[in-house]
Each structure stands twice: as C-alpha cells, then as structure tokens.
Scaffold this active site. Structure first.
Site, mmCIF file in Angstrom:
data_model
loop_
_atom_site.group_PDB
_atom_site.id
_atom_site.type_symbol
_atom_site.label_atom_id
_atom_site.label_comp_id
_atom_site.label_asym_id
_atom_site.label_seq_id
_atom_site.Cartn_x
_atom_site.Cartn_y
_atom_site.Cartn_z
ATOM 1 N N HIS A 69 0.859 -1.194 0.000
ATOM 2 C CA HIS A 69 0.000 0.000 0.000
ATOM 3 C C HIS A 69 0.893 1.241 0.000
ATOM 4 O O HIS A 69 1.883 1.284 0.737
ATOM 5 C CB HIS A 69 -0.908 -0.008 1.234
ATOM 6 C CG HIS A 69 -1.903 1.096 1.214
ATOM 7 N ND1 HIS A 69 -3.039 1.057 0.419
ATOM 8 C CD2 HIS A 69 -1.932 2.296 1.841
ATOM 9 C CE1 HIS A 69 -3.718 2.177 0.568
ATOM 10 N NE2 HIS A 69 -3.070 2.948 1.430
ATOM 11 N N ASP A 126 -6.770 -3.177 3.328
ATOM 12 C CA ASP A 126 -5.627 -2.500 3.962
ATOM 13 C C ASP A 126 -5.597 -2.598 5.486
ATOM 14 O O ASP A 126 -5.058 -1.710 6.150
ATOM 15 C CB ASP A 126 -5.611 -0.993 3.576
ATOM 16 C CG ASP A 126 -5.619 -0.774 2.078
ATOM 17 O OD1 ASP A 126 -5.021 -1.596 1.363
ATOM 18 O OD2 ASP A 126 -6.211 0.218 1.628
ATOM 19 N N GLU A 175 8.508 1.710 -3.390
ATOM 20 C CA GLU A 175 7.772 0.433 -3.408
ATOM 21 C C GLU A 175 8.554 -0.639 -4.153
ATOM 22 O O GLU A 175 8.652 -1.787 -3.705
ATOM 23 C CB GLU A 175 6.413 0.596 -4.102
ATOM 24 C CG GLU A 175 5.382 1.353 -3.305
ATOM 25 C CD GLU A 175 4.025 1.344 -4.007
ATOM 26 O OE1 GLU A 175 3.491 0.263 -4.283
ATOM 27 O OE2 GLU A 175 3.500 2.432 -4.290
HETATM 28 C C1 GAR Z 1 0.886 0.710 -6.128
HETATM 29 O O1 GAR Z 1 1.215 2.025 -5.796
HETATM 30 C C2 GAR Z 1 0.281 0.008 -4.921
HETATM 31 O O2 GAR Z 1 0.859 0.403 -3.716
HETATM 32 C C3 GAR Z 1 -1.147 0.458 -5.009
HETATM 33 O O3 GAR Z 1 -1.451 0.368 -6.375
HETATM 34 C C4 GAR Z 1 -0.273 0.681 -7.125
HETATM 35 C C5 GAR Z 1 -0.097 -0.373 -8.184
HETATM 36 O O4 GAR Z 1 0.923 -0.012 -9.081
HETATM 37 N N1 GAR Z 1 -2.008 -0.350 -4.205
HETATM 38 C C6 GAR Z 1 -3.003 0.152 -3.472
HETATM 39 O O5 GAR Z 1 -3.311 1.331 -3.472
HETATM 40 C C7 GAR Z 1 -3.749 -0.881 -2.633
HETATM 41 N N2 GAR Z 1 -4.669 -0.263 -1.744
HETATM 42 P P1 GAR Z 1 1.548 -1.090 -10.039
HETATM 43 O O6 GAR Z 1 0.366 -1.829 -10.699
HETATM 44 O O7 GAR Z 1 2.341 -0.319 -11.034
HETATM 45 O O8 GAR Z 1 2.373 -2.021 -9.209
#
Ligand code: GAR
Length: 207
Positions: A115, A156, A185
């Site tokens: 997250h 979450d 991340e």
């Molecule tokens: C990421 O920033 C992840 O943390 C978020 O979605 C994005 C996916 O990016 N997740 C959430 O917000 C979950 N509540 P990606 O598809 O490029 O990995």
C-alpha cells in the site's frame, strides 16, 4: 501453516499496470530474491500486467465475477488456479478487489499486499493510487511511505509486516509524491520478500 519452502512459488494478483510485479520478477531473475514467479491473476482483461505476462512467458489468467458468474465462483476459481500452479505465497500488487474466504483460509498468513502510504493512515476502500497521495498532501503531512502487510478480508487492515518512510516535500504535487513512493515500493517490496524467504521475518508470528 506449513513453513514456506526455501524457494517459494509466487502468485501475483494485479488489476492494472503491474510495475511492482515486474520489479519482483526482475529481482527473482537477477538472483536477488530466491523465489519463482508462477502465476499472474488479473480481474481486468485490459490490464498492462496481463499483456506483460503474455509477452514474458509468465502464466496468466483473467478471472472476474463476470467471467466466473459470482463472487463465490471467483473465489473457487482463484483457489483452483493457485493450487494448480503450486503457489506458496500470494502477492497483491495493485489488486483492487477483496480476496475471497476460501483463498484467505487456504493461504492464511501467506497473502501480502503493498500500500502506498503508512497504514493505518490513508488506507481503506477508495484509498488507492492518486487518492492516497492527494489526501496526504491535503493534510500537510511531512512524511508518507510504503506498507507491506498481511491480507485479511478487508481493505488495507491486516497486520503490518514492515514499512518504509518517504519524505513529502512542500512543493510536491500528488504526481511527484506518487513517483517518489512508487520508486520506494519497487525496492522495498522485493527487500521485504527477501527477508521473508530467508526466514528473518516469520509471517506466522504476525498473523
Ligand atoms: C501501487 O502504488 C500500490 O501500492 C497500489 O497500487 C499501485 C499499483 O501499481 N495499491 C493500493 O493502493 C492498494 N490499496 P503497479 O500496478 O504499477 O504495481
């Protein structure tokens, strides 16, 4: 739960872009992470993640409540696919749906989510993508970050595995902050997985 094998097989759930999944697959390929990407499941037929999996030889499935007929059927289809692919650890990387009760029970303490904020702040339904970073900036926070946590039946809320902080600068737009958090991340999720696979972090101590 049975302990993780020395080289666990990873099952990814992704709804859209899949950049965190790609970073983890890359960490496996270069030998930083002792794990094997086994399967990608997406609820979104048009996701970039599915295209990437098709182009890069990662087994992949589109499964949604519509394609399977119901939430219950989707849960069973997820479980069947994960068992067929011999998945040991499930990675939610930008998956925008809840996980069903059968998968939660079969993979207790074996489902991780990332997250883009310091949970429990800025989490829950509707708190994803730019919504998170807009709220952080609107509240004039000076730091945000990344949380990796175990998944339960809500959005979450499961036990936190680890967090990394990211500064919020006075002139940040939500896009600036999103980019800084996403870069963190990509590094942090793989590093946390390395600590889990090596046994430094025991998921069964958290759940
Ligand atoms: C990421 O920033 C992840 O943390 C978020 O979605 C994005 C996916 O990016 N997740 C959430 O917000 C979950 N509540 P990606 O598809 O490029 O990995």
């Amino acid at each position: 739960m049975t302990p993780l094998p020395q080289r666990p097989r990873l099952g990814f759930f992704v709804s859209h872009r899949g950049s965190n999944m790609r970073a983890i697959v890359s960490a496996c390929q270069v030998g930083d992470l002792n794990a094997d990407p086994a399967l990608l499941i997406s609820n979104n037929r048009g996701s970039a993640a599915l295209d990437w999996a098709a182009e890069n030889g990662l087994a992949h499935l589109h499964l949604s409540p519509k394609s399977t007929g119901s939430d219950e059927a989707l849960d069973q289809a997820h479980l069947d696919a994960l068992v067929d692919a011999d998945v040991d650890l499930i990675i939610l990387a930008g998956y925008m749906r809840k996980i069903g009760p059968k998968v939660l029970s079969a993979f207790s303490n074996r489902i991780l989510n990332i997250h883009p904020a310091l949970l429990p702040k800025y989490g829950g339904q509707g708190m994803y993508g730019s919504h998170v970073h807009e709220a952080v900036i609107a509240n004039r926070e000076t730091e945000s970050g990344v949380t990796v946590h175990l998944v339960d039946g809500e959005y979450d809320t499961g036990p936190v595995v680890d967090q990394a902080k990211v500064p919020v600068l006075a002139e940040d737009t939500p896009e600036d902050l999103a980019a800084r958090v996403l870069a963190q991340e990509h590094q942090f999720f793989s590093e946390t997985l390395v600590r889990i696979v090596s046994g430094e972090i025991n998921l069964d101590d958290l759940g």
